[in-house]
Design a protein around this motif. Sequence first.
Motif, PDB file in Angstrom:
ATOM      1  N   LEU A  71       0.684  -1.200   0.035  1.00  0.00           N
ATOM      2  CA  LEU A  71       0.012  -0.081   0.173  1.00  0.00           C
ATOM      3  C   LEU A  71       0.923   1.357   0.125  1.00  0.00           C
ATOM      4  O   LEU A  71       0.363   2.267   0.307  1.00  0.00           O
ATOM      5  N   GLU A  72       2.158   1.243  -0.355  1.00  0.00           N
ATOM      6  CA  GLU A  72       3.027   2.354  -0.279  1.00  0.00           C
ATOM      7  C   GLU A  72       3.154   3.001  -1.696  1.00  0.00           C
ATOM      8  O   GLU A  72       3.134   2.441  -2.755  1.00  0.00           O
ATOM      9  N   ALA A  73       2.951   4.524  -1.705  1.00  0.00           N
ATOM     10  CA  ALA A  73       3.437   5.168  -2.727  1.00  0.00           C
ATOM     11  C   ALA A  73       4.946   5.111  -3.004  1.00  0.00           C
ATOM     12  O   ALA A  73       5.718   5.668  -2.024  1.00  0.00           O
ATOM     13  N   ILE A  74       5.304   4.828  -4.156  1.00  0.00           N
ATOM     14  CA  ILE A  74       6.729   4.606  -4.319  1.00  0.00           C
ATOM     15  C   ILE A  74       7.308   5.634  -5.618  1.00  0.00           C
ATOM     16  O   ILE A  74       8.577   5.354  -5.552  1.00  0.00           O
ATOM     17  N   GLY A  75       6.335   6.317  -6.242  1.00  0.00           N
ATOM     18  CA  GLY A  75       6.949   7.040  -7.326  1.00  0.00           C
ATOM     19  C   GLY A  75       5.815   8.159  -7.770  1.00  0.00           C
ATOM     20  O   GLY A  75       4.843   8.044  -7.117  1.00  0.00           O
ATOM     21  N   THR A  76       6.464   9.109  -8.208  1.00  0.00           N
ATOM     22  CA  THR A  76       5.728  10.315  -8.539  1.00  0.00           C
ATOM     23  C   THR A  76       6.233  11.033 -10.018  1.00  0.00           C
ATOM     24  O   THR A  76       7.315  10.633 -10.292  1.00  0.00           O
ATOM     25  N   ALA A  77       5.403  11.768 -10.537  1.00  0.00           N
ATOM     26  CA  ALA A  77       5.642  12.273 -11.764  1.00  0.00           C
ATOM     27  C   ALA A  77       4.702  13.420 -11.884  1.00  0.00           C
ATOM     28  O   ALA A  77       3.580  13.707 -11.226  1.00  0.00           O
ATOM     29  N   ARG A  78       5.058  14.642 -12.525  1.00  0.00           N
ATOM     30  CA  ARG A  78       4.078  15.703 -12.595  1.00  0.00           C
ATOM     31  C   ARG A  78       3.929  16.333 -14.289  1.00  0.00           C
ATOM     32  O   ARG A  78       5.035  16.050 -14.754  1.00  0.00           O
ATOM     33  N   LEU A  79       2.995  16.968 -14.632  1.00  0.00           N
ATOM     34  CA  LEU A  79       2.730  17.630 -15.710  1.00  0.00           C
ATOM     35  C   LEU A  79       2.571  19.223 -15.324  1.00  0.00           C
ATOM     36  O   LEU A  79       1.593  19.469 -14.826  1.00  0.00           O
ATOM     37  N   ILE A  80       3.617  19.754 -15.888  1.00  0.00           N
ATOM     38  CA  ILE A  80       3.426  21.321 -15.622  1.00  0.00           C
ATOM     39  C   ILE A  80       2.632  21.834 -16.915  1.00  0.00           C
ATOM     40  O   ILE A  80       2.940  21.714 -17.979  1.00  0.00           O
ATOM     41  N   LEU A  81       1.503  22.400 -16.652  1.00  0.00           N
ATOM     42  CA  LEU A  81       0.545  23.262 -17.749  1.00  0.00           C
ATOM     43  C   LEU A  81       0.935  24.609 -17.832  1.00  0.00           C
ATOM     44  O   LEU A  81       1.364  25.203 -16.825  1.00  0.00           O
ATOM     45  N   PRO A  82       1.350  25.035 -19.157  1.00  0.00           N
ATOM     46  CA  PRO A  82       1.740  26.058 -19.409  1.00  0.00           C
ATOM     47  C   PRO A  82       0.897  27.315 -19.032  1.00  0.00           C
ATOM     48  O   PRO A  82       1.318  28.497 -18.376  1.00  0.00           O
ATOM     49  N   GLN A  83      -0.440  27.277 -19.065  1.00  0.00           N
ATOM     50  CA  GLN A  83      -1.337  28.152 -18.884  1.00  0.00           C
ATOM     51  C   GLN A  83      -1.382  28.545 -17.142  1.00  0.00           C
ATOM     52  O   GLN A  83      -1.838  29.572 -16.974  1.00  0.00           O
ATOM     53  N   ARG A  84      -0.779  27.849 -16.580  1.00  0.00           N
ATOM     54  CA  ARG A  84      -1.051  28.113 -14.993  1.00  0.00           C
ATOM     55  C   ARG A  84       0.104  28.271 -14.366  1.00  0.00           C
ATOM     56  O   ARG A  84       0.293  28.579 -13.448  1.00  0.00           O
ATOM     57  N   ALA A  85       1.289  28.083 -15.202  1.00  0.00           N
ATOM     58  CA  ALA A  85       2.745  28.442 -14.818  1.00  0.00           C
ATOM     59  C   ALA A  85       3.016  29.726 -14.281  1.00  0.00           C
ATOM     60  O   ALA A  85       2.700  30.880 -14.725  1.00  0.00           O
ATOM     61  N   PRO A  86       3.733  30.041 -13.215  1.00  0.00           N
ATOM     62  CA  PRO A  86       4.109  31.407 -12.728  1.00  0.00           C
ATOM     63  C   PRO A  86       5.120  32.272 -13.709  1.00  0.00           C
ATOM     64  O   PRO A  86       5.904  31.308 -14.316  1.00  0.00           O
ATOM     65  N   LYS A  87       5.286  33.260 -13.493  1.00  0.00           N
ATOM     66  CA  LYS A  87       6.278  34.076 -14.454  1.00  0.00           C
ATOM     67  C   LYS A  87       7.490  34.269 -13.533  1.00  0.00           C
ATOM     68  O   LYS A  87       7.427  34.494 -12.302  1.00  0.00           O
ATOM     69  N   ILE A  88       8.486  33.805 -14.166  1.00  0.00           N
ATOM     70  CA  ILE A  88       9.697  34.032 -13.597  1.00  0.00           C
ATOM     71  C   ILE A  88      10.772  34.775 -14.456  1.00  0.00           C
ATOM     72  O   ILE A  88      10.986  34.524 -15.648  1.00  0.00           O
ATOM     73  N   ASP A  89      11.471  35.639 -13.749  1.00  0.00           N
ATOM     74  CA  ASP A  89      12.246  36.698 -14.553  1.00  0.00           C
ATOM     75  C   ASP A  89      11.456  37.596 -15.651  1.00  0.00           C
ATOM     76  O   ASP A  89      11.932  37.677 -16.931  1.00  0.00           O
ATOM     77  N   GLY A  90      10.163  37.563 -15.406  1.00  0.00           N
ATOM     78  CA  GLY A  90       9.410  38.345 -16.296  1.00  0.00           C
ATOM     79  C   GLY A  90       8.558  37.279 -17.402  1.00  0.00           C
ATOM     80  O   GLY A  90       8.157  37.636 -18.362  1.00  0.00           O
ATOM     81  N   MET A  91       9.093  36.028 -17.535  1.00  0.00           N
ATOM     82  CA  MET A  91       8.526  35.315 -18.470  1.00  0.00           C
ATOM     83  C   MET A  91       7.860  34.014 -17.843  1.00  0.00           C
ATOM     84  O   MET A  91       8.269  33.493 -16.895  1.00  0.00           O
ATOM     85  N   GLY A  92       6.547  33.906 -18.409  1.00  0.00           N
ATOM     86  CA  GLY A  92       5.729  32.584 -17.892  1.00  0.00           C
ATOM     87  C   GLY A  92       6.028  31.450 -18.731  1.00  0.00           C
ATOM     88  O   GLY A  92       6.912  31.549 -19.592  1.00  0.00           O
ATOM     89  N   GLY A  93       5.019  30.387 -18.287  1.00  0.00           N
ATOM     90  CA  GLY A  93       5.267  29.058 -18.930  1.00  0.00           C
ATOM     91  C   GLY A  93       6.097  28.147 -18.420  1.00  0.00           C
ATOM     92  O   GLY A  93       6.324  28.344 -17.243  1.00  0.00           O
ATOM     93  N   MET A  94       6.177  27.086 -19.189  1.00  0.00           N
ATOM     94  CA  MET A  94       6.950  26.173 -18.435  1.00  0.00           C
ATOM     95  C   MET A  94       8.559  26.157 -18.379  1.00  0.00           C
ATOM     96  O   MET A  94       8.952  27.073 -19.178  1.00  0.00           O
ATOM     97  N   PRO A  95       9.358  25.622 -17.512  1.00  0.00           N
ATOM     98  CA  PRO A  95      10.627  25.649 -17.409  1.00  0.00           C
ATOM     99  C   PRO A  95      11.558  25.681 -18.710  1.00  0.00           C
ATOM    100  O   PRO A  95      12.390  26.366 -19.025  1.00  0.00           O
TER     101      PRO A  95
END
Length: 263
Positions: free
Chosen positions: A84-108
């Motif tokens: 019953l253990e969680a052993i792994g993870t992954a994520r999908l970063i969605l560009p529409q929700r991503a924060p702005k970094i150095d004035g630029m939004g979107g995915m890393p």
Amino acid sequence: MQSATVLPLASPCVPADLLTRYNSYFRTQLADTPELVRTAQAIRYQVYCLERQFENASEHDCGLESDVFDAAAIHSLVFHRPSLEAIGTARLILPQRAPKIDGMGGMPIQQLLHDSGLRAQDFFPVETTAEVSRFAISNTFRRRPGDNGVIAGNAPQKRDRECRGALPCLGLIQDVIRQSLALGLTHWAAVMEPKLLRMLALMGVHFTPVGPLVSHHGLRQPSYGCIADVLERMRRERPNHWMVATEAGALIPKRRPAHRHAA
């Protein structure tokens, strides 16, 4: 997209048998509650702060590894059914929700390509692309000291064999596919270690490199792939892995037959 370890390929077997084995030992789940997201972040802390020292453990409170992109992401978990253990993870970063970094939004990946003088939109449709990242399976679970692999009467080393093979990784890929298609995505982007690119290629999952290697917690290769093309090539090259990743094709949208017009 970073991996906790390079996973050995599963031993050859009939494709349906590999799917049966996967379903016997593992399951995936969308981390759609704060508690489940914290579970994903705890796995990331174990992998990236303790096992790989990818991140500074002192910068992450309460044993959780998190960043500003978590709120812009869909998180997946893979569980080991017998324990019953969680052993792994992954994520999908969605560009529409991503924060702005150095004035630029979107995915890393968009920022990293920009820094190399490239534009992400010249390689993939940003609006229907998500960046796969924090792809991790804990070595602590896979190599737990003193674990003889006996679970519910199974032979010794049974758990060890299943957990060290490709099945947990294929489980994460399965849920990434499930969430991607549910969101109507057409492409994946990722910033990967070259050895992870090679490991995925051996499993039948091929990404296309974009531009030069970049310095991003070590040397990483920006890459992308059209989901339909990635899955079709996986079906041809590694049908056993495709069976697990797509639930024997159940996750793939059925094509509507073309309408015939009367002469």
